[in-house]
Design an enzyme around this catalytic site. Structure first.
Site, PDB file in Angstrom:
ATOM      1  N   ASP A  77       4.618   1.085  11.935  1.00 47.24           N
ATOM      2  CA  ASP A  77       3.302   0.421  11.578  1.00 47.24           C
ATOM      3  C   ASP A  77       3.318  -0.965  12.108  1.00 47.24           C
ATOM      4  OD1 ASP A  77       3.666   1.965   8.214  1.00 47.24           O
ATOM      5  OD2 ASP A  77       2.744   2.559  10.366  1.00 47.24           O
ATOM      6  N   ILE A 133       2.273  18.793   7.272  1.00 57.43           N
ATOM      7  CA  ILE A 133       3.215  18.584   6.061  1.00 57.43           C
ATOM      8  C   ILE A 133       4.028  19.816   5.823  1.00 57.43           C
ATOM      9  CG2 ILE A 133       1.324  17.121   4.929  1.00 57.43           C
ATOM     10  CD1 ILE A 133       0.455  19.803   3.402  1.00 57.43           C
ATOM     11  N   CYS A 184      -5.121  12.442  11.873  1.00 56.54           N
ATOM     12  CA  CYS A 184      -5.932  11.157  12.105  1.00 56.54           C
ATOM     13  C   CYS A 184      -5.600  10.910  13.711  1.00 56.54           C
ATOM     14  CB  CYS A 184      -5.393  10.141  11.234  1.00 56.54           C
ATOM     15  SG  CYS A 184      -3.627   9.584  11.414  1.00 56.54           S
ATOM     16  N   LYS A 238       0.983  -1.234  -0.002  1.00 57.23           N
ATOM     17  CA  LYS A 238       0.091  -0.171   0.161  1.00 57.23           C
ATOM     18  C   LYS A 238       0.979   1.230  -0.222  1.00 57.23           C
ATOM     19  CE  LYS A 238      -1.601   1.888   4.049  1.00 57.23           C
ATOM     20  NZ  LYS A 238      -1.256   3.134   4.136  1.00 57.23           N
ATOM     21  N   ASN A 239       1.904   1.383   0.761  1.00 57.73           N
ATOM     22  CA  ASN A 239       2.653   2.492   1.067  1.00 57.73           C
ATOM     23  C   ASN A 239       3.603   2.829  -0.217  1.00 57.73           C
ATOM     24  OD1 ASN A 239       1.137   2.964   3.306  1.00 57.73           O
ATOM     25  ND2 ASN A 239       2.640   2.448   4.657  1.00 57.73           N
TER      26      ASN A 239
END
Ligand code: EPZ
Length: 422
Positions: free
Chosen positions: A307, A124, A117, A22-23
């Site tokens: 993660d 950023i 989140c 995914k990343n």
């Protein structure tokens, strides 16, 4: 509302194949926007909600995208719109990875300020500072970030923190910037290397990916290419830890053990058997009760990945002795602690360190995912808890795992998705 229901007690046995990362695929999909000529064909794309959102945005911008199995074809020669200020953009952080490509190719970009989140504010600032060093100007009004440039020019940029996303944005921007760009103190993750390989196959001139210094010689244009996404090391690590927790003997194909060194080292330290084979990794374990306590500190790659922190904690809830887990990457990535406590875990949080004492048994409970990895971690705990665990907020899980329930069921877990009245 849909939940995942796990009944504990089954060891995991069998073989599954790991999907594309995914990343890795998210920045590769945004990098495809850089091609002003030709089509990109990307293989081993996982079917995840984050992937669908990024592809929706690419199509909104004018790219032509199509699926064939796990292959996505992208023609970005006709990209016309430059604003990705869609509602869905705000829902998904990885949309900020559009900044670099849009500025580099179109000298303009417009995205929604990405949301934070549960795991942290997710600023950023490093992205914007680096892009400004390359000659971009930004205006942030009403939650929209508008960027523009007369033309990006190479620069020497030192990242205050080896941010994965900032490294990716600056690599994509530097690929079309005039002259030489040197990025220092960059992220070294395998996903950075995969993106650099994709960009170089498009015609970019990038060296040093995978080290802490990346050099980029800008080129006038890039063209589409064919690429196969690397296997998802976090998906693989999640399943490996699931065997460590529930017990069993399982083999994970399409796994690059070199990308999982810290996870393999910690599993072995806990007493789990890890056999690295040419085409994958075999895990043999008696389950959580036979695991030794561990000291873990999450670090930028090649350190222990943030993660994997919640999944490893899930494996240790009934282990022997005490464990200490310190999270150094995100400021609040411990929301799952309360959920583990509902299952009977003896776990406390002091600052950014968790102290865990293994208990004799954990019990199924109604719990809720707080981020995609915590969701997987709660399922892992449910695999060996007494009774049934109902995991809510499973939209998080669908963001990061393609076929998690099906794969665990194939390995013998008693697990299903079920609908419940609100
Ligand atoms: C990527 O997020 C991953 N997401 C995350 O995976 C992963 O946890 C993270 O890297 C760290 O490895 C994708 O690749 C899509 P960062 P990213 O920029 O790029 C701070 C998952 O579970 N920071 O390396 O957003 C930031 O607040 C997800 O698959 C700044 O301060 O992570 C954080 O504390 C979760 N300013 C730290 O750096 C910035 O401009 C690491 O963030 C950027 C980041």
């Amino acid at each position: 509302m849909e939940k995942i229901v796990v009944k504990g007690g089954n060891p995991l046995k069998g073989t599954i194949s790991i999907k594309g990362s995914k990343n890795s695929v998210l920045p590769i999909l945004t990098a495809a926007l850089l091609a002003s000529d030709g089509v990109s064909v990307i293989h081993d794309v996982p079917k995840l909600s984050d992937v669908y959102i990024i592809i929706d945005i690419l199509e909104h911008l004018g790219a032509k995208c199509s699926w064939d199995g796990n292959t996505v074809t992208i023609d970005s020669t006709k990209v016309v719109r430059l604003d990705a200020s869609l509602n869905c953009v705000g829902d998904m952080r990885a949309s900020f990875l559009l900044l670099g490509p849009l500025l580099a190719r179109f000298k303009s970009s417009e995205i929604l300020q990405p949301g934070g989140c549960a795991i942290g504010v997710r600023p950023i600032d490093l992205h914007l500072k680096g892009l400004e060093a390359l000659g971009a100007d930004f205006a942030q009004t009403h939650g929209v970030i508008k960027g523009s440039t007369q033309g990006l020019k190479g620069a020497r940029i030192y990242l205050d923190f080896p941010s994965v996303g900032a490294t990716e944005n600056l690599m994509m921007a530097g690929a079309l910037a005039e002259g030489l760009t040197i990025l220092e103190n960059v992220a070294e993750e395998p996903e950075i290397v995969d993106l650099a390989n994709f960009l170089n196959n498009m015609g970019a001139k990038i060296t040093g990916a995978g080290t802490n210094i990346i050099k980029i010689k800008g080129v006038p244009s890039l063209k589409g290419t064919v690429h196969t996404v690397i296997p998802d090391r976090i998906e693989a690590g999640t399943y490996m830890i699931a065997v460590g927790a529930a017990g069993g003997d399982a083999f994970f194909e399409n796994t690059i053990s070199d990308h999982l060194k810290p996870v393999v080292a910690k599993l072995r330290e806990a007493g789990v058997t890890v056999i690295e084979e040419a085409n994958g990794i075999r895990i043999i374990s008696e389950g959580s009760k036979f695991c030794k306590g561990l000291y873990i500190k999450t670090m930028p790659y090649p350190g222990f990945p943030t993660d994997m922190q919640s999944q490893l904690l899930a494996m240790l809830l009934c282990s022997n002795g005490r464990s200490y887990v310190t999270e150094t990457i995100f400021e609040s990535r411990f929301q799952h602690i309360e959920e583990f406590r509902k299952m009977g875990a003896d776990i406390i949080l002091a600052g950014n360190t968790v102290a865990l004492t293994g208990v004799d048994k954990i019990y199924g409970a109604n719990v809720n995912a707080t981020d995609l990895r915590a969701g997987a971690a709660l399922i892992i705990a449910g695999l060996y808890a007494e009774g049934e665990t109902h995991v809510g907020n499973i939209h998080f899980i669908d963001r990061g795992y393609d076929g998690l329930v099906e794969n665990l069921k194939a390995l013998g877990a008693d697990i299903k998705r079920a609908k419940f009245d609100e």
